[in-house]
Structures are given as structure tokens and as C-alpha cells.
Design a protein around this motif. Sequence first.
Motif, PDB file in Angstrom:
ATOM      1  N   THR A 145       0.807  -1.215   0.000  1.00 32.29           N
ATOM      2  CA  THR A 145       0.000   0.000   0.000  1.00 32.29           C
ATOM      3  C   THR A 145       0.841   1.267   0.000  1.00 32.29           C
ATOM      4  OG1 THR A 145      -0.213  -0.263   2.413  1.00 32.29           O
ATOM      5  CG2 THR A 145      -2.053  -1.005   1.048  1.00 32.29           C
ATOM      6  N   ASN A 146       2.150   1.161   0.207  1.00 32.03           N
ATOM      7  CA  ASN A 146       3.025   2.322   0.046  1.00 32.03           C
ATOM      8  C   ASN A 146       3.247   2.670  -1.421  1.00 32.03           C
ATOM      9  OD1 ASN A 146       3.357   2.861   2.731  1.00 32.03           O
ATOM     10  ND2 ASN A 146       5.588   2.696   2.715  1.00 32.03           N
ATOM     11  N   THR A 147       3.025   1.695  -2.311  1.00 35.95           N
ATOM     12  CA  THR A 147       3.314   1.918  -3.731  1.00 35.95           C
ATOM     13  C   THR A 147       2.167   1.504  -4.650  1.00 35.95           C
ATOM     14  OG1 THR A 147       4.388  -0.258  -3.811  1.00 35.95           O
ATOM     15  CG2 THR A 147       5.808   1.654  -3.425  1.00 35.95           C
ATOM     16  N   ASP A 148       1.222   0.686  -4.182  1.00 39.54           N
ATOM     17  CA  ASP A 148       0.167   0.147  -5.032  1.00 39.54           C
ATOM     18  C   ASP A 148      -1.205   0.445  -4.437  1.00 39.54           C
ATOM     19  OD1 ASP A 148       1.896  -1.559  -6.934  1.00 39.54           O
ATOM     20  OD2 ASP A 148       2.491  -2.308  -4.954  1.00 39.54           O
ATOM     21  N   ARG A 149      -2.195   0.439  -5.311  1.00 37.48           N
ATOM     22  CA  ARG A 149      -3.595   0.517  -4.877  1.00 37.48           C
ATOM     23  C   ARG A 149      -4.134  -0.907  -4.872  1.00 37.48           C
ATOM     24  NH1 ARG A 149      -5.916   4.769  -2.213  1.00 37.48           N
ATOM     25  NH2 ARG A 149      -8.184   4.412  -2.134  1.00 37.48           N
ATOM     26  N   ILE A 150      -4.358  -1.459  -3.682  1.00 35.31           N
ATOM     27  CA  ILE A 150      -4.683  -2.875  -3.534  1.00 35.31           C
ATOM     28  C   ILE A 150      -6.197  -3.079  -3.475  1.00 35.31           C
ATOM     29  CG2 ILE A 150      -4.551  -4.811  -1.896  1.00 35.31           C
ATOM     30  CD1 ILE A 150      -1.697  -4.024  -1.323  1.00 35.31           C
ATOM     31  N   ASP A 151      -6.654  -4.140  -4.150  1.00 36.75           N
ATOM     32  CA  ASP A 151      -8.053  -4.554  -4.063  1.00 36.75           C
ATOM     33  C   ASP A 151      -8.101  -6.069  -3.934  1.00 36.75           C
ATOM     34  OD1 ASP A 151      -7.822  -5.660  -6.711  1.00 36.75           O
ATOM     35  OD2 ASP A 151      -8.272  -3.689  -7.564  1.00 36.75           O
ATOM     36  N   ALA A 152      -9.287  -6.646  -4.103  1.00 38.32           N
ATOM     37  CA  ALA A 152      -9.456  -8.084  -3.877  1.00 38.32           C
ATOM     38  C   ALA A 152      -8.564  -8.924  -4.779  1.00 38.32           C
ATOM     39  CB  ALA A 152     -10.923  -8.476  -4.077  1.00 38.32           C
ATOM     40  N   ARG A 153      -8.274  -8.441  -5.991  1.00 36.09           N
ATOM     41  CA  ARG A 153      -7.443  -9.222  -6.917  1.00 36.09           C
ATOM     42  C   ARG A 153      -6.066  -9.509  -6.345  1.00 36.09           C
ATOM     43  NH1 ARG A 153      -6.772  -5.518 -11.727  1.00 36.09           N
ATOM     44  NH2 ARG A 153      -6.616  -4.074  -9.969  1.00 36.09           N
ATOM     45  N   HIS A 154      -5.466  -8.538  -5.693  1.00 34.94           N
ATOM     46  CA  HIS A 154      -4.112  -8.703  -5.160  1.00 34.94           C
ATOM     47  C   HIS A 154      -4.084  -9.738  -4.038  1.00 34.94           C
ATOM     48  CE1 HIS A 154      -4.406  -4.660  -6.943  1.00 34.94           C
ATOM     49  NE2 HIS A 154      -3.142  -4.819  -7.260  1.00 34.94           N
ATOM     50  N   ILE A 155      -5.136  -9.739  -3.209  1.00 33.48           N
ATOM     51  CA  ILE A 155      -5.206 -10.710  -2.120  1.00 33.48           C
ATOM     52  C   ILE A 155      -5.427 -12.105  -2.692  1.00 33.48           C
ATOM     53  CG2 ILE A 155      -6.315 -11.259   0.057  1.00 33.48           C
ATOM     54  CD1 ILE A 155      -4.922  -8.458  -0.137  1.00 33.48           C
ATOM     55  N   MET A 156      -6.314 -12.207  -3.676  1.00 36.13           N
ATOM     56  CA  MET A 156      -6.579 -13.497  -4.306  1.00 36.13           C
ATOM     57  C   MET A 156      -5.356 -14.014  -5.048  1.00 36.13           C
ATOM     58  SD  MET A 156     -10.365 -12.616  -5.713  1.00 36.13           S
ATOM     59  CE  MET A 156     -10.591 -14.182  -6.579  1.00 36.13           C
ATOM     60  N   ALA A 157      -4.599 -13.120  -5.673  1.00 39.00           N
ATOM     61  CA  ALA A 157      -3.376 -13.525  -6.372  1.00 39.00           C
ATOM     62  C   ALA A 157      -2.380 -14.137  -5.395  1.00 39.00           C
ATOM     63  CB  ALA A 157      -2.755 -12.322  -7.083  1.00 39.00           C
ATOM     64  N   SER A 158      -2.261 -13.540  -4.218  1.00 39.41           N
ATOM     65  CA  SER A 158      -1.323 -14.048  -3.223  1.00 39.41           C
ATOM     66  C   SER A 158      -1.693 -15.442  -2.759  1.00 39.41           C
ATOM     67  CB  SER A 158      -1.274 -13.096  -2.026  1.00 39.41           C
ATOM     68  OG  SER A 158      -0.338 -13.531  -1.066  1.00 39.41           O
ATOM     69  N   GLY A 159      -2.995 -15.797  -2.852  1.00 36.64           N
ATOM     70  CA  GLY A 159      -3.442 -17.102  -2.392  1.00 36.64           C
ATOM     71  C   GLY A 159      -3.862 -18.053  -3.491  1.00 36.64           C
ATOM     72  N   ALA A 160      -3.490 -17.757  -4.735  1.00 39.51           N
ATOM     73  CA  ALA A 160      -3.913 -18.581  -5.875  1.00 39.51           C
ATOM     74  C   ALA A 160      -2.976 -19.775  -6.045  1.00 39.51           C
ATOM     75  CB  ALA A 160      -3.942 -17.738  -7.148  1.00 39.51           C
ATOM     76  N   LEU A 161      -3.107 -20.757  -5.165  1.00 35.91           N
ATOM     77  CA  LEU A 161      -2.197 -21.902  -5.170  1.00 35.91           C
ATOM     78  C   LEU A 161      -2.609 -22.896  -6.260  1.00 35.91           C
ATOM     79  CD1 LEU A 161       0.211 -23.269  -3.761  1.00 35.91           C
ATOM     80  CD2 LEU A 161      -1.454 -24.448  -2.296  1.00 35.91           C
ATOM     81  N   PRO A 162      -1.748 -23.154  -7.241  1.00 36.31           N
ATOM     82  CA  PRO A 162      -2.087 -24.111  -8.297  1.00 36.31           C
ATOM     83  C   PRO A 162      -1.814 -25.543  -7.826  1.00 36.31           C
ATOM     84  CG  PRO A 162       0.103 -23.199  -8.698  1.00 36.31           C
ATOM     85  CD  PRO A 162      -0.445 -22.496  -7.476  1.00 36.31           C
ATOM     86  N   PRO A 163      -2.497 -26.517  -8.434  1.00 38.54           N
ATOM     87  CA  PRO A 163      -3.534 -26.393  -9.460  1.00 38.54           C
ATOM     88  C   PRO A 163      -4.927 -26.227  -8.883  1.00 38.54           C
ATOM     89  CG  PRO A 163      -3.052 -28.691  -9.122  1.00 38.54           C
ATOM     90  CD  PRO A 163      -2.159 -27.932  -8.163  1.00 38.54           C
TER      91      PRO A 163
END
Length: 382
Positions: free
Chosen positions: A186-204
Motif C-alpha cells: 500500500t506504500n506503492t500500489d492501490r490494492i483490491d481483492a485481486r491482489h489478495i486473491m493472487a497471493s493465495g492462488a495456489l495451483p492447481p
Amino acid sequence: MADADPRATRPARKPSALPLPPCVALVLQGGGALGSYQAGVFEALAEASVAVDWVAGISIGAVNAAIIAGNPPERRLERLRSFWDATGSSLPSFPIFPQDQIREFVHEWSAGAVMLAGVPGFFTPRALPPMFATPGTPQALSFYDSAPLARTLDALVDWDLLNDGPMRLSVGAVDVESGNFYYFDTNTDRIDARHIMASGALPPGLPPIEIDGRWYWDGGLVSNTPLTHVLDHQVDDTLVFQVDLFSSAADMPRTILDVAAREKEIRFSSRTRQVSTERLKLRQEREQIRKLIAKLPAELAADPDVQALARAADERPVNVVHLIYRANAWEGGARDFEFSARTMREHWDAGRAAVTDTIANAQLVARNILDGKTAAFDLTRR
């Protein structure tokens, strides 16, 4: 290299059992269903008046971190409970069985139910197996749909407060195509739900998440702890509570289910331990360099090479308190996706107990904080 924090002046803190440095960071690992342990840790820290200035997370740690940073202090626990109560709502609160073998069977059965039906408000199984979907579509890249998590986060998180409020948030993810690790902050980016979901998108299991034309997977593929990011961007004396969901030490496996559990513990904890050990060793070496430079006569200390070395070694002290979840005898390799209500409550209570142990040993931590030394502690019960 440290960076400046452009946020508004932090609110005054209440007296705490620990002497708190200018920055308190909460570092949250990935670990699926074990994330309720992190919620218990946060609840106990709040009760001890340990105010968190910076929360960093990966995977389920990113979800908890977003809920914490995206709510005012008086609503954080309520929103955490809403999330974790919802995840266990599809499975009954099983009774405590007298034998570990029976409890383990129920535990594995619960995990199997999650595999078949998903988790409410988190992910649901796809109607069509990915091998039958059109190549290149999200349906072809994962077994589950994580769209429910987007709706859950939007309901539980005030994104304006998360991005503009006093608490800093950082979440880690991996660029699928380049393989590079990236932190959204949040010091450099505007965070929304996509960023949180990306961090937890464990494949497959879960699909990659698209952000600004790039696709991201779970940050735990590279590193399961955001400690590195916190240390690399530290500007003040800092106390870090690192919540580890996988223990590096455990008993010798006795069954094939124990083998699966131990393999997962070693795989995730070894990366965390390596990062923590190497970074703190480097910190202590730089501390010795600063002590030596301080003893040099003025004419030698003014040498350009010495000045360059002094700048390279210039950093603020950090104390890292490890709060490590240690699994019960009946928890096997499925512990990170066993979302039953009873197990969630037990994890939550274990997190609270870990903070209680730390506060009981507060003088040990306090001595280093007051002396300005860098150190690491594991004060939880084994």
C-alpha cells in the motif's frame, strides 16, 4: 534498502506488556485452514495492547492481513470471526474423540469433504474438470473457482481504509510467466481483492489472477514468509511477530499420512527458516561492522571506502518473535485444507496461547528492544 513511510502519523498507543519500538510488524505465512491460528494471535496481541503498524501476508496470511488492515480497530476481530466462521459453516463441529486414530480419521474425512464441496465464501469445485475445458481459459487452469473469495473480501474489507489508513499492508505473489516474486504494497500500489486473491492462488487448486495484464499465483511457491520484504523496507526500529504455520521440528513419522504431513512441514518451514536465519545473521554481521567503525579514529572513519561500508551497514535493529503452530498428533497432511468448525476454534485458541507464552517471557524480548539489539525468539511451548 529502507524506504520512507509516507503515511500519516500513527495514533498514540495504549500501554502494552512489551516496550514497543516505533514499528510493530505482523508477518503471516500461508497455510490454508491453519490461518485461524493467525487470527487467534492477532486477537491476543490486541488484548495485550500490542498495536500493529504493518501487516504482511502470503496466501491465507494475505486474506487475514487484508481483513485486519481494511477495518477500524474495533471491527477487526468481528470481521476475522465472520470470515473464519463462514469457512467452517459447511462442516459440523465434531465431538472430541478419545483416541487420536479416530480423531485423525474424522480429520481426513473433513478434508475430503472440502475437496468435494469446497469452502463457503472461499472456493467452489468446477462443474467441468479442467482437462475438459478450453485450453487457456481459467476453467482449464484450476480445479476450483475462487470467485466466492472476491465477494467475501469485498463484504469484509473497506478498501479505501486499507489503502489510505495508518496500517501498512504488503502481500506477495508470483508472476506465472516470468517466475518472479512480487510484493503488492500500500506504500506503492492501490490494492483490491485481486491482489489478495493472487497471493493465495495456489495451483492447481485455484486459478491464476490477472492484474494489469500479468497473471499471478500464490507467493508461497517462492517463499512462504514475507519477512524479507519487511526487513528490506524497514525504516524504524522494528518488532516483528512472525506467525509460522508449519513447524520445522516434529517427531519421526509413523504412518504414510504422517509422511505426507511431515513432507509438507519441511517444504514450507525450511524456506521460512532459511530466510529468517540468513537475514538475521546478516543483520548481526552488519551490527559488528558498525561497532568496529565507531571505534576508528576520525581520520580513518572519514575515508571514502569506510564511509561506503558504513552506509552499506547502516540499518535499524529488528527483533523477530516466532509464533509457531505445532500440530496435534491427529493432524495429517490435509491439515491445511481441513476447515471444520471445531478445528478452526482449536487453531484459533492455539494462536492465543502462543501470544500468552510470549508475553510471559516479555522481559527477554524487552531487554533486546531497549538495548537496540537484533535478535530472534521462539518462546512458544513445544
